[in-house]
Write a protein that holds these residues in place. Structure first.
Motif, PDB file in Angstrom:
ATOM      1  N   GLU A 175       0.821  -1.227   0.000  1.00  0.00           N
ATOM      2  CA  GLU A 175       0.000   0.000   0.000  1.00  0.00           C
ATOM      3  C   GLU A 175       0.845   1.263   0.000  1.00  0.00           C
ATOM      4  OE1 GLU A 175      -3.596   0.415   1.885  1.00  0.00           O
ATOM      5  OE2 GLU A 175      -4.133  -1.686   1.740  1.00  0.00           O
ATOM      6  N   GLU A 176       2.024   1.198   0.623  1.00  0.00           N
ATOM      7  CA  GLU A 176       2.882   2.389   0.708  1.00  0.00           C
ATOM      8  C   GLU A 176       3.344   2.854  -0.670  1.00  0.00           C
ATOM      9  OE1 GLU A 176       6.095   2.095   3.552  1.00  0.00           O
ATOM     10  OE2 GLU A 176       4.798   0.978   4.918  1.00  0.00           O
ATOM     11  N   VAL A 177       3.693   1.888  -1.542  1.00  0.00           N
ATOM     12  CA  VAL A 177       4.175   2.258  -2.883  1.00  0.00           C
ATOM     13  C   VAL A 177       3.080   2.169  -3.943  1.00  0.00           C
ATOM     14  CG1 VAL A 177       6.577   1.662  -2.385  1.00  0.00           C
ATOM     15  CG2 VAL A 177       5.081  -0.063  -3.389  1.00  0.00           C
ATOM     16  N   GLY A 178       1.952   1.525  -3.595  1.00  0.00           N
ATOM     17  CA  GLY A 178       0.836   1.422  -4.545  1.00  0.00           C
ATOM     18  C   GLY A 178       1.114   0.501  -5.722  1.00  0.00           C
ATOM     19  N   HIS A 179       1.889  -0.553  -5.479  1.00  0.00           N
ATOM     20  CA  HIS A 179       2.238  -1.539  -6.508  1.00  0.00           C
ATOM     21  C   HIS A 179       2.307  -2.929  -5.879  1.00  0.00           C
ATOM     22  CE1 HIS A 179       3.746   2.050  -8.583  1.00  0.00           C
ATOM     23  NE2 HIS A 179       3.753   1.342  -9.688  1.00  0.00           N
ATOM     24  N   PHE A 180       2.294  -3.940  -6.756  1.00  0.00           N
ATOM     25  CA  PHE A 180       2.662  -5.274  -6.306  1.00  0.00           C
ATOM     26  C   PHE A 180       4.186  -5.316  -6.282  1.00  0.00           C
ATOM     27  CE2 PHE A 180      -1.586  -6.064  -7.960  1.00  0.00           C
ATOM     28  CZ  PHE A 180      -2.123  -6.855  -6.960  1.00  0.00           C
ATOM     29  N   VAL A 181       4.742  -5.775  -5.167  1.00  0.00           N
ATOM     30  CA  VAL A 181       6.189  -5.758  -4.967  1.00  0.00           C
ATOM     31  C   VAL A 181       6.679  -7.177  -4.730  1.00  0.00           C
ATOM     32  CG1 VAL A 181       8.027  -4.900  -3.449  1.00  0.00           C
ATOM     33  CG2 VAL A 181       6.094  -3.434  -3.991  1.00  0.00           C
ATOM     34  N   ASP A 182       7.806  -7.513  -5.349  1.00  0.00           N
ATOM     35  CA  ASP A 182       8.423  -8.817  -5.134  1.00  0.00           C
ATOM     36  C   ASP A 182       9.139  -8.780  -3.784  1.00  0.00           C
ATOM     37  OD1 ASP A 182       9.817 -11.206  -5.185  1.00  0.00           O
ATOM     38  OD2 ASP A 182      10.349 -11.037  -7.297  1.00  0.00           O
ATOM     39  N   TYR A 183       8.739  -9.647  -2.885  1.00  0.00           N
ATOM     40  CA  TYR A 183       9.302  -9.665  -1.537  1.00  0.00           C
ATOM     41  C   TYR A 183      10.827  -9.865  -1.566  1.00  0.00           C
ATOM     42  CZ  TYR A 183      10.071 -10.838   3.339  1.00  0.00           C
ATOM     43  OH  TYR A 183      10.536 -10.843   4.640  1.00  0.00           O
ATOM     44  N   ASN A 184      11.305 -10.681  -2.492  1.00  0.00           N
ATOM     45  CA  ASN A 184      12.745 -10.970  -2.583  1.00  0.00           C
ATOM     46  C   ASN A 184      13.544  -9.839  -3.218  1.00  0.00           C
ATOM     47  OD1 ASN A 184      12.325 -13.502  -1.477  1.00  0.00           O
ATOM     48  ND2 ASN A 184      12.062 -14.480  -3.460  1.00  0.00           N
ATOM     49  N   HIS A 185      12.895  -9.043  -4.080  1.00  0.00           N
ATOM     50  CA  HIS A 185      13.595  -7.988  -4.826  1.00  0.00           C
ATOM     51  C   HIS A 185      12.766  -6.709  -4.757  1.00  0.00           C
ATOM     52  CE1 HIS A 185      15.908 -11.293  -6.537  1.00  0.00           C
ATOM     53  NE2 HIS A 185      14.760 -11.873  -6.797  1.00  0.00           N
ATOM     54  N   ASP A 186      12.962  -5.950  -3.704  1.00  0.00           N
ATOM     55  CA  ASP A 186      12.155  -4.738  -3.524  1.00  0.00           C
ATOM     56  C   ASP A 186      12.756  -3.570  -4.320  1.00  0.00           C
ATOM     57  OD1 ASP A 186      10.137  -3.159  -2.700  1.00  0.00           O
ATOM     58  OD2 ASP A 186      10.767  -3.004  -0.617  1.00  0.00           O
ATOM     59  N   LYS A 187      12.965  -3.820  -5.634  1.00  0.00           N
ATOM     60  CA  LYS A 187      13.527  -2.792  -6.517  1.00  0.00           C
ATOM     61  C   LYS A 187      12.401  -2.171  -7.346  1.00  0.00           C
ATOM     62  CE  LYS A 187      16.540  -5.913  -8.015  1.00  0.00           C
ATOM     63  NZ  LYS A 187      17.454  -6.546  -8.931  1.00  0.00           N
ATOM     64  N   GLU A 188      12.665  -0.982  -7.842  1.00  0.00           N
ATOM     65  CA  GLU A 188      11.698  -0.274  -8.686  1.00  0.00           C
ATOM     66  C   GLU A 188      11.294  -1.132  -9.884  1.00  0.00           C
ATOM     67  OE1 GLU A 188       9.437   3.083  -8.717  1.00  0.00           O
ATOM     68  OE2 GLU A 188      11.240   3.112  -7.504  1.00  0.00           O
ATOM     69  N   SER A 189      12.275  -1.827 -10.481  1.00  0.00           N
ATOM     70  CA  SER A 189      12.016  -2.624 -11.689  1.00  0.00           C
ATOM     71  C   SER A 189      11.170  -3.865 -11.412  1.00  0.00           C
ATOM     72  CB  SER A 189      13.341  -3.052 -12.326  1.00  0.00           C
ATOM     73  OG  SER A 189      14.057  -3.862 -11.412  1.00  0.00           O
ATOM     74  N   GLU A 190      11.104  -4.275 -10.120  1.00  0.00           N
ATOM     75  CA  GLU A 190      10.356  -5.488  -9.770  1.00  0.00           C
ATOM     76  C   GLU A 190       8.906  -5.181  -9.368  1.00  0.00           C
ATOM     77  OE1 GLU A 190      11.578  -8.441 -10.236  1.00  0.00           O
ATOM     78  OE2 GLU A 190      13.606  -7.776 -10.689  1.00  0.00           O
ATOM     79  N   ARG A 191       8.493  -3.934  -9.499  1.00  0.00           N
ATOM     80  CA  ARG A 191       7.143  -3.545  -9.112  1.00  0.00           C
ATOM     81  C   ARG A 191       6.179  -3.700 -10.290  1.00  0.00           C
ATOM     82  NH1 ARG A 191       8.553   1.925  -5.630  1.00  0.00           N
ATOM     83  NH2 ARG A 191       9.795   0.855  -4.051  1.00  0.00           N
ATOM     84  N   ILE A 192       4.944  -4.075  -9.963  1.00  0.00           N
ATOM     85  CA  ILE A 192       3.921  -4.253 -11.002  1.00  0.00           C
ATOM     86  C   ILE A 192       2.695  -3.440 -10.620  1.00  0.00           C
ATOM     87  CG2 ILE A 192       2.465  -5.914 -12.231  1.00  0.00           C
ATOM     88  CD1 ILE A 192       4.513  -8.077 -11.617  1.00  0.00           C
ATOM     89  N   GLN A 193       2.219  -2.632 -11.556  1.00  0.00           N
ATOM     90  CA  GLN A 193       1.027  -1.813 -11.314  1.00  0.00           C
ATOM     91  C   GLN A 193      -0.229  -2.681 -11.325  1.00  0.00           C
ATOM     92  OE1 GLN A 193       1.057   1.209 -14.324  1.00  0.00           O
ATOM     93  NE2 GLN A 193       2.617   2.425 -13.285  1.00  0.00           N
ATOM     94  N   ILE A 194      -1.267  -2.182 -10.668  1.00  0.00           N
ATOM     95  CA  ILE A 194      -2.513  -2.949 -10.561  1.00  0.00           C
ATOM     96  C   ILE A 194      -3.196  -3.150 -11.917  1.00  0.00           C
ATOM     97  CG2 ILE A 194      -4.084  -1.024 -10.064  1.00  0.00           C
ATOM     98  CD1 ILE A 194      -5.178  -3.015  -7.780  1.00  0.00           C
ATOM     99  N   PHE A 195      -2.969  -2.214 -12.874  1.00  0.00           N
ATOM    100  CA  PHE A 195      -3.595  -2.351 -14.193  1.00  0.00           C
ATOM    101  C   PHE A 195      -2.627  -2.906 -15.243  1.00  0.00           C
ATOM    102  CE2 PHE A 195      -6.247   1.023 -12.198  1.00  0.00           C
ATOM    103  CZ  PHE A 195      -7.420   0.287 -12.154  1.00  0.00           C
ATOM    104  N   ASP A 196      -1.555  -3.518 -14.791  1.00  0.00           N
ATOM    105  CA  ASP A 196      -0.611  -4.166 -15.697  1.00  0.00           C
ATOM    106  C   ASP A 196      -1.331  -5.309 -16.427  1.00  0.00           C
ATOM    107  OD1 ASP A 196       1.571  -6.343 -16.276  1.00  0.00           O
ATOM    108  OD2 ASP A 196       2.686  -4.489 -15.917  1.00  0.00           O
ATOM    109  N   PRO A 197      -1.063  -5.514 -17.724  1.00  0.00           N
ATOM    110  CA  PRO A 197      -1.720  -6.602 -18.463  1.00  0.00           C
ATOM    111  C   PRO A 197      -1.525  -7.977 -17.809  1.00  0.00           C
ATOM    112  CG  PRO A 197      -0.558  -5.155 -19.973  1.00  0.00           C
ATOM    113  CD  PRO A 197      -0.216  -4.691 -18.597  1.00  0.00           C
ATOM    114  N   PHE A 198      -0.390  -8.169 -17.145  1.00  0.00           N
ATOM    115  CA  PHE A 198      -0.145  -9.453 -16.464  1.00  0.00           C
ATOM    116  C   PHE A 198      -1.137  -9.656 -15.319  1.00  0.00           C
ATOM    117  CE2 PHE A 198       1.897 -11.603 -12.824  1.00  0.00           C
ATOM    118  CZ  PHE A 198       1.966 -12.879 -13.353  1.00  0.00           C
ATOM    119  N   ILE A 199      -1.362  -8.614 -14.521  1.00  0.00           N
ATOM    120  CA  ILE A 199      -2.304  -8.704 -13.390  1.00  0.00           C
ATOM    121  C   ILE A 199      -3.721  -8.931 -13.905  1.00  0.00           C
ATOM    122  CG2 ILE A 199      -3.322  -7.424 -11.449  1.00  0.00           C
ATOM    123  CD1 ILE A 199      -0.448  -8.356 -10.890  1.00  0.00           C
TER     124      ILE A 199
END
Length: 200
Positions: free
Chosen positions: A74-98
């Motif tokens: 919720e703090e960053v407003g993205h899905f975050v990979d627990y193992n890799h909390d990098k900007e590149s590992e974040r996924i937006q809620i409206f991403d085609p994958f989600i």
């Protein structure tokens, strides 16, 4: 000749019986492990503890060190990979994958993904699995909302009983993660109310 056939049949029956007995013992052990997981995961209140507990259990169950867990942060407003909390590992809620993932409330096995009729969805999901070097993908969906998802690369061949065990595990993770999210939100709300009352 009849005696030989009789002996061969008896021998084959013994092998089948031993194999069936071994399968039953393995199923019983797997059920006990899932039962232990269920009893132990409900003790956790924080999202962090739920994720760590789930990852550790899956590493053991899937015989791998390659287990990842995306969760809604919720703090960053993205899905975050627990193992890799990098900007590149974040996924937006409206991403085609989600969006593609939310269409299927099932565990995905890379070897058996042909049940997806939508070719675009299949391409998107396979692309993610290849990028993460994963052969299993476990969406965590509650009331058509994605709470997160787990991915893993396992050398273990997933048989039907394993699949059902993983589905049971998935159910417990969804419930506990949902409770943890609610608990975290309540804590933040209480903290905010306390700060406001102090300001007044």
């Amino acid at each position: 000749m009849k005696k030989l056939i009789y002996k061969i049949n008896n021998f084959l029956d013994e092998i089948k019986a031993k194999y069936k007995e071994k399968e039953q013992r393995q199923d019983y052990r797997a059920k006990r492990r899932i039962d232990y997981f269920r009893r132990s995961i409900i003790k956790h209140k924080s999202i962090n503890d739920v994720i760590i507990h789930t990852i550790n259990f899956l590493k053991d169950f899937l015989l791998t060190e390659e287990v990842g867990f995306y969760y809604w942060n919720e703090e960053v407003g993205h899905f975050v990979d627990y193992n890799h909390d990098k900007e590149s590992e974040r996924i937006q809620i409206f991403d085609p994958f989600i969006i593609a993932l939310s269409e299927y409330d099932l565990i995905f096995l890379k070897r058996n993904i042909d049940f997806i009729r939508n070719e675009e969805h299949k391409r998107i999901i396979l692309s993610f699995m290849e990028r993460k070097n994963a052969n299993i993908l476990i969406p965590l969906i509650l009331n058509e909302s994605i709470l997160g998802f787990i991915y893993a690369n396992t050398p273990k061949y997933i048989i039907i009983s394993d699949y059902f065990m993983l589905d049971e595990l998935r159910y417990f993770v969804i419930i506990t993660l949902s409770n943890s999210i609610t608990y975290t939100r309540l804590q933040l709300l209480l903290k905010s109310l306390e700060e406001r009352s102090e300001e007044r």
